[in-house]
Motif scaffolding. Structure first.
Motif, PDB file in Angstrom:
ATOM      1  N   SER A 105       4.536  -0.052  -2.804  1.00 29.39           N
ATOM      2  CA  SER A 105       3.935  -0.237  -1.482  1.00 29.39           C
ATOM      3  C   SER A 105       2.590   0.464  -1.458  1.00 29.39           C
ATOM      4  CB  SER A 105       4.841   0.338  -0.376  1.00 29.39           C
ATOM      5  OG  SER A 105       6.134  -0.241  -0.426  1.00 29.39           O
ATOM      6  N   ALA A 106       1.641  -0.139  -0.767  1.00 27.90           N
ATOM      7  CA  ALA A 106       0.322   0.461  -0.577  1.00 27.90           C
ATOM      8  C   ALA A 106       0.201   0.894   0.878  1.00 27.90           C
ATOM      9  CB  ALA A 106      -0.787  -0.513  -0.939  1.00 27.90           C
ATOM     10  N   ILE A 107      -0.086   2.160   1.107  1.00 28.89           N
ATOM     11  CA  ILE A 107      -0.129   2.749   2.436  1.00 28.89           C
ATOM     12  C   ILE A 107      -1.540   3.268   2.678  1.00 28.89           C
ATOM     13  CG2 ILE A 107       0.864   4.491   3.949  1.00 28.89           C
ATOM     14  CD1 ILE A 107       3.298   4.435   2.012  1.00 28.89           C
ATOM     15  N   GLY A 108      -2.105   2.948   3.812  1.00 32.52           N
ATOM     16  CA  GLY A 108      -3.443   3.381   4.142  1.00 32.52           C
ATOM     17  C   GLY A 108      -3.509   4.866   4.446  1.00 32.52           C
ATOM     18  N   SER A 109      -4.733   5.394   4.547  1.00 33.55           N
ATOM     19  CA  SER A 109      -4.914   6.814   4.802  1.00 33.55           C
ATOM     20  C   SER A 109      -4.390   7.237   6.175  1.00 33.55           C
ATOM     21  CB  SER A 109      -6.407   7.165   4.705  1.00 33.55           C
ATOM     22  OG  SER A 109      -7.150   6.411   5.629  1.00 33.55           O
ATOM     23  N   THR A 110      -4.156   6.258   7.073  1.00 31.12           N
ATOM     24  CA  THR A 110      -3.599   6.584   8.388  1.00 31.12           C
ATOM     25  C   THR A 110      -2.083   6.519   8.403  1.00 31.12           C
ATOM     26  OG1 THR A 110      -3.784   4.285   9.073  1.00 31.12           O
ATOM     27  CG2 THR A 110      -5.666   5.724   9.525  1.00 31.12           C
ATOM     28  N   GLY A 111      -1.480   6.158   7.288  1.00 36.05           N
ATOM     29  CA  GLY A 111      -0.033   6.068   7.209  1.00 36.05           C
ATOM     30  C   GLY A 111       0.502   4.681   7.491  1.00 36.05           C
ATOM     31  N   ALA A 137       3.048  14.323   1.387  1.00 36.40           N
ATOM     32  CA  ALA A 137       2.444  15.099   0.280  1.00 36.40           C
ATOM     33  C   ALA A 137       1.283  14.328  -0.342  1.00 36.40           C
ATOM     34  CB  ALA A 137       3.503  15.417  -0.774  1.00 36.40           C
ATOM     35  N   ALA A 138       1.425  13.016  -0.546  1.00 36.03           N
ATOM     36  CA  ALA A 138       0.351  12.229  -1.151  1.00 36.03           C
ATOM     37  C   ALA A 138      -0.863  12.162  -0.236  1.00 36.03           C
ATOM     38  CB  ALA A 138       0.862  10.826  -1.482  1.00 36.03           C
ATOM     39  N   LEU A 139      -0.634  12.022   1.095  1.00 35.57           N
ATOM     40  CA  LEU A 139      -1.766  12.004   2.026  1.00 35.57           C
ATOM     41  C   LEU A 139      -2.485  13.343   2.041  1.00 35.57           C
ATOM     42  CD1 LEU A 139      -0.222  10.013   5.017  1.00 35.57           C
ATOM     43  CD2 LEU A 139      -1.944   9.215   3.383  1.00 35.57           C
ATOM     44  N   ALA A 140      -1.765  14.419   1.683  1.00 31.63           N
ATOM     45  CA  ALA A 140      -2.395  15.744   1.589  1.00 31.63           C
ATOM     46  C   ALA A 140      -3.103  15.955   0.259  1.00 31.63           C
ATOM     47  CB  ALA A 140      -1.333  16.830   1.776  1.00 31.63           C
ATOM     48  N   GLY A 141      -3.101  14.925  -0.617  1.00 35.33           N
ATOM     49  CA  GLY A 141      -3.826  15.027  -1.891  1.00 35.33           C
ATOM     50  C   GLY A 141      -2.962  15.448  -3.056  1.00 35.33           C
ATOM     51  N   ARG A 165      -7.618   7.583  -5.260  1.00 35.80           N
ATOM     52  CA  ARG A 165      -8.944   8.162  -5.010  1.00 35.80           C
ATOM     53  C   ARG A 165     -10.006   7.343  -5.726  1.00 35.80           C
ATOM     54  NH1 ARG A 165      -5.958  12.854  -6.487  1.00 35.80           N
ATOM     55  NH2 ARG A 165      -5.466  14.210  -4.711  1.00 35.80           N
ATOM     56  N   ASP A 166     -11.223   7.452  -5.195  1.00 31.47           N
ATOM     57  CA  ASP A 166     -12.383   6.849  -5.840  1.00 31.47           C
ATOM     58  C   ASP A 166     -13.609   7.617  -5.390  1.00 31.47           C
ATOM     59  OD1 ASP A 166     -13.910   5.058  -7.342  1.00 31.47           O
ATOM     60  OD2 ASP A 166     -14.393   3.898  -5.557  1.00 31.47           O
ATOM     61  N   GLY A 167     -14.269   8.271  -6.364  1.00 28.42           N
ATOM     62  CA  GLY A 167     -15.461   9.030  -6.023  1.00 28.42           C
ATOM     63  C   GLY A 167     -15.192  10.209  -5.116  1.00 28.42           C
ATOM     64  N   GLY A 168     -14.018  10.804  -5.184  1.00 26.83           N
ATOM     65  CA  GLY A 168     -13.676  11.941  -4.352  1.00 26.83           C
ATOM     66  C   GLY A 168     -13.080  11.574  -3.007  1.00 26.83           C
ATOM     67  N   ALA A 169     -13.090  10.290  -2.657  1.00 24.64           N
ATOM     68  CA  ALA A 169     -12.532   9.851  -1.373  1.00 24.64           C
ATOM     69  C   ALA A 169     -11.130   9.314  -1.603  1.00 24.64           C
ATOM     70  CB  ALA A 169     -13.405   8.769  -0.742  1.00 24.64           C
ATOM     71  N   THR A 170     -10.211   9.570  -0.663  1.00 23.42           N
ATOM     72  CA  THR A 170      -8.831   9.102  -0.739  1.00 23.42           C
ATOM     73  C   THR A 170      -8.702   7.845   0.105  1.00 23.42           C
ATOM     74  OG1 THR A 170      -8.030  11.367  -1.037  1.00 23.42           O
ATOM     75  CG2 THR A 170      -6.436   9.716  -0.339  1.00 23.42           C
ATOM     76  N   TRP A 171      -8.376   6.717  -0.572  1.00 20.34           N
ATOM     77  CA  TRP A 171      -8.263   5.434   0.113  1.00 20.34           C
ATOM     78  C   TRP A 171      -6.863   5.231   0.694  1.00 20.34           C
ATOM     79  CZ3 TRP A 171     -12.423   2.411   0.994  1.00 20.34           C
ATOM     80  CH2 TRP A 171     -13.564   2.704   0.275  1.00 20.34           C
ATOM     81  N   GLY A 172      -5.887   5.849   0.117  1.00 18.16           N
ATOM     82  CA  GLY A 172      -4.536   5.653   0.600  1.00 18.16           C
ATOM     83  C   GLY A 172      -3.529   6.187  -0.399  1.00 18.16           C
ATOM     84  N   VAL A 173      -2.324   5.612  -0.349  1.00 15.40           N
ATOM     85  CA  VAL A 173      -1.213   6.107  -1.152  1.00 15.40           C
ATOM     86  C   VAL A 173      -0.493   4.925  -1.777  1.00 15.40           C
ATOM     87  CG1 VAL A 173       0.989   7.323  -1.089  1.00 15.40           C
ATOM     88  CG2 VAL A 173      -0.937   8.163   0.261  1.00 15.40           C
ATOM     89  N   LEU A 174      -0.122   5.067  -3.057  1.00 14.39           N
ATOM     90  CA  LEU A 174       0.775   4.120  -3.709  1.00 14.39           C
ATOM     91  C   LEU A 174       2.183   4.710  -3.670  1.00 14.39           C
ATOM     92  CD1 LEU A 174      -0.995   2.664  -6.861  1.00 14.39           C
ATOM     93  CD2 LEU A 174      -0.462   1.519  -4.734  1.00 14.39           C
ATOM     94  N   HIS A 175       3.125   3.963  -3.132  1.00 15.68           N
ATOM     95  CA  HIS A 175       4.505   4.428  -2.966  1.00 15.68           C
ATOM     96  C   HIS A 175       5.413   3.600  -3.858  1.00 15.68           C
ATOM     97  CE1 HIS A 175       8.444   4.885  -0.979  1.00 15.68           C
ATOM     98  NE2 HIS A 175       8.007   6.111  -0.731  1.00 15.68           N
ATOM     99  N   PHE A 176       6.202   4.256  -4.721  1.00 15.05           N
ATOM    100  CA  PHE A 176       7.083   3.590  -5.676  1.00 15.05           C
ATOM    101  C   PHE A 176       8.534   3.973  -5.372  1.00 15.05           C
ATOM    102  CE2 PHE A 176       3.927   2.119  -8.748  1.00 15.05           C
ATOM    103  CZ  PHE A 176       2.831   2.879  -8.382  1.00 15.05           C
ATOM    104  N   ALA A 177       9.413   2.990  -5.449  1.00 13.17           N
ATOM    105  CA  ALA A 177      10.856   3.216  -5.274  1.00 13.17           C
ATOM    106  C   ALA A 177      11.562   2.757  -6.549  1.00 13.17           C
ATOM    107  CB  ALA A 177      11.379   2.455  -4.050  1.00 13.17           C
ATOM    108  N   PHE A 178      12.019   3.721  -7.362  1.00 15.19           N
ATOM    109  CA  PHE A 178      12.668   3.425  -8.635  1.00 15.19           C
ATOM    110  C   PHE A 178      14.191   3.550  -8.468  1.00 15.19           C
ATOM    111  CE2 PHE A 178       9.004   3.259 -11.360  1.00 15.19           C
ATOM    112  CZ  PHE A 178       8.069   4.062 -10.721  1.00 15.19           C
TER     113      PHE A 178
END
Length: 636
Positions: A105-111, A137-141, A165-178
């Motif tokens: 899942s791809a989650i934006g920086s706003t959750g 935790a991922a949104l906190a870097g 991240r790209d260029g020091g900016a956080t675009w969002g979070v990749l969420h994996f369910a294994f």
């Protein structure tokens, strides 16, 4: 049906009574106790081993998952597809889901959910992603992880979230369910295998203890004690046994083995000491590899040449240790050919290494010996010798050609013209003087380098070492329309130098400043305590001249080296080389700083005399000037 069961129960009761009866005998009490202890210890060991294996399997599983997740988050096209929109991003997520067998899942920086590999409305998907601990935790870097079941009594999943991240900016979070089904199945199988192995081992050990306790208890305990002593380093321990039969023969054989082991260990220790001594004192680098190319030994010289440490290199592959494909290629050539391979490699910065790889005992299956020789100094000497011959030839060619032309001119026509002949003779005298000066400076430099000119070291005041040569050059400074500033404080400590040689150094530096400083400029000669206490007194000769190009700064102290601008003002190019060797002979150092077009600064240090040396009277600080005042400071 009841009669057979009662019969079997009676048999087991009879056997129990027999074992309990034996327990009344001391030897069987020991045997039973040891059997119980063995079973208990093996049970504890099995439990601990199972726990360790379970933890390692979980840790290894999570390491693999984290490695896959990090690689996915660092895909170069991920951010581009993220910006392109959910549909484009979902294609990447579906590909990752199929590749990793997980929901992505791809989650934006706003959750908020941006895209999902199985669709946004999948059952079990959260409505507010920021409530998940791994997402927070991922949104906190940071990288987040948690293990839970989506439904009560449902299968458990490992959830991992990483920031994108790209260029020091956080675009969002990749969420994996294994899913953890395969991992838990492996863990159950491992536990069952461990339990069966423990059961068999416990029964075997218990049976062995019970059946052989009485016969071998004392002898085995004695042998165990001796083995423990030998293991702890007591190689003189031996089994003192009066038994005959197999146990006695075992004791005798063990003693012979201990004798041979002691002899071999001492011999090996001596050989190892010799090898370590040789490897540590050698200036060439030595690396010993096993048959698979892993580093087994490395001496300090090799660690220095490869810019590593033995601790970091040992038990790693040779390629990982050297971190240079050219050196590794030499080993691969030796490995493929089965014979010695040699290569000479030049590195950035002028380092020149010779690498020799030889199979141990001419058999590559036993390992390899790598020898690394630092030929940088030898190569530099060769280049310096070639440059010296070339420079001497070049410097001699000009005056010799000029003399030849003057002689031919005199011979052809100038002898009949006395004024012209006088002019040509004056020119010839100038060229001969230049040749004489060059030869004298070469001889002087050679004597200084070879130590044939002993230094007459005496404690003197810095004024006496610095001011006299400046005063001698004052007329030339005035003719060049320059100002000279000399600042030598009186409270400086005595310096232990050959004053005449230091005069020569100051003369060369000030003379160079005069030559390369245009009219109206200034020269400053100062002395102060060096920031490095062990270097004594620091002398600076600064000018406001044309400066020195950065590419020439490292070579101006070489023989005959001249910058492009210095060729127009003449000179032999040996003055700075002589100054360098004089300063180094005193135990000091000399260097230069310059900004092209803004002047140059030359520095050299002089060692201080012993502090217990009584100070000289103030009147011997420096020779007096014409007005009777010592040359100490002020504008000259």
């Amino acid at each position: 049906m009841d009669a057979p069961r009662n019969g079997r129960a009676q048999v087991w009761r009879d056997r129990l009574y027999v074992w309990l009866g034996r327990a009344r005998v001391i030897r069987w009490r020991v045997a039973y106790a040891v059997a119980l202890v063995v079973i208990g210890l093996t049970a504890l060991a099995a439990i601990w081993l199972a726990w360790q294996l379970e933890e390692q399997m979980r840790a290894a599983h999570e390491r693999v998952l984290f490695a896959q997740v990090r690689a996915a988050a660092q895909m170069p096209t991920l951010v581009q597809h993220w910006l392109a929109g959910p549909d484009t991003l979902k294609t990447d997520l579906v590909r990752l889901s199929l590749l990793l067998d997980a929901r992505v899942s791809a989650i934006g920086s706003t959750g908020r959910l941006v895209a999902d590999s199985r669709g946004a409305a999948t059952a079990g998907a959260p409505t507010d992603w920021t409530q998940l601990p791994e997402v927070r935790a991922a949104l906190a870097g940071q990288e987040g992880r948690s293990v839970r079941a989506e439904e009560e009594r449902g299968p458990r999943f490992t959830y991992i979230a990483v920031p994108v991240r790209d260029g020091g900016a956080t675009w969002g979070v990749l969420h994996f369910a294994f899913p953890r089904l395969s991992l838990e199945a492996d863990l159950r199988q491992m536990r069952a295998t461990t339990a069966w192995a423990w059961g068999g081992l416990a029964l075997l050990l218990a049976g062995s203890v019970v059946f052989w306790a009485e016969y071998t208890a004392r002898g085995v305990r004695h042998i165990s004690r001796v083995v423990a002593r030998i293991t702890e380093g007591d190689l003189d321990a031996r089994i003192l046994s009066l038994h005959r039969g197999e146990l006695g023969r075992l004791a005798a054989s063990f003693n012979r083995m201990a004798d041979k082991l002691q002899s071999q260990m001492k011999k090996r220790a001596r050989e190892k000491d010799r090898l370590n001594t040789i490897m540590h004192v050698m200036t060439d680098g030595l690396v010993i590899l096993n048959r698979s190319g892993e580093v087994r030994m490395m001496n300090p010289a090799a660690a220095r040449l490869l810019d590593t440490t033995p601790e970091r290199a040992i038990n790693r592959t040779f390629v990982q240790a050297v971190r240079d494909h050219r050196i590794a290629e030499v080993w691969k050539n030796c490995q493929e050919a089965g014979r010695e391979a040699v290569a000479t490699i030049e590195f950035t910065g002028g380092q020149f290494l010779r690498v020799v790889v030889t199979p141990l005992l001419h058999r590559a299956g036993r390992g390899y010996l790598v020898m690394i020789q630092d030929l940088t100094h030898v190569r530099r000497l060769q280049v310096m010798r070639q440059d010296f011959i070339s420079n001497v030839s070049h410097e001699l060619r000009t005056p010799m050609a000029s003399l030849r032309a003057l002689v031919e001119t005199l011979r052809d026509s100038a002898l009949d013209d006395p004024p012209a002949a006088e002019h040509f003779l004056d020119r010839m005298e100038i060229e001969v003087d230049a040749l004489t000066q060059m030869v004298e400076e070469l001889l002087e430099l050679s004597r200084i380098e070879s130590g044939q000119v002993p230094l007459r070291l005496n404690p003197v005041l810095p004024q006496a070492a610095i001011c006299p040569p400046v005063d001698r050059l004052r007329p030339q400074i005035e003719r060049s329309q320059l100002e000279i500033h000399v600042e030598v404080p009186r409270d400086l400590p005595l310096v232990l130098v050959d004053a005449g040689r230091i005069h020569q150094v100051v003369t060369n530096l000030v003379h160079n400043a005069i030559k390369f400083t245009p009219a109206g400029g200034s020269i400053r000669v100062t002395a102060q305590r060096s920031p490095e206490a062990r270097e004594g007194v620091l002398v600076t000769v600064a000018d406001t001249g044309i400066g020195i190009a950065e590419r020439d700064l490292l070579r101006i102290f070489e023989r005959f080296y001249k910058t492009d601008r210095s060729r127009a003002v003449g000179g032999t190019g040996l003055g700075l080389a002589i100054a360098k060797h004089i300063v180094q002979a005193h135990g000091g150092r000399i260097w230069a700083e310059s900004v092209e077009g803004k002047g140059s600064r030359f520095y050299f240090t002089m060692p201080t005399a012993d502090e217990r040396q009584p100070p000289l009277p103030e009147w011997v600080a420096a020779p007096p000037q014409a007005d009777g005042q010592p040359a100490v400071s002020g504008v000259r």
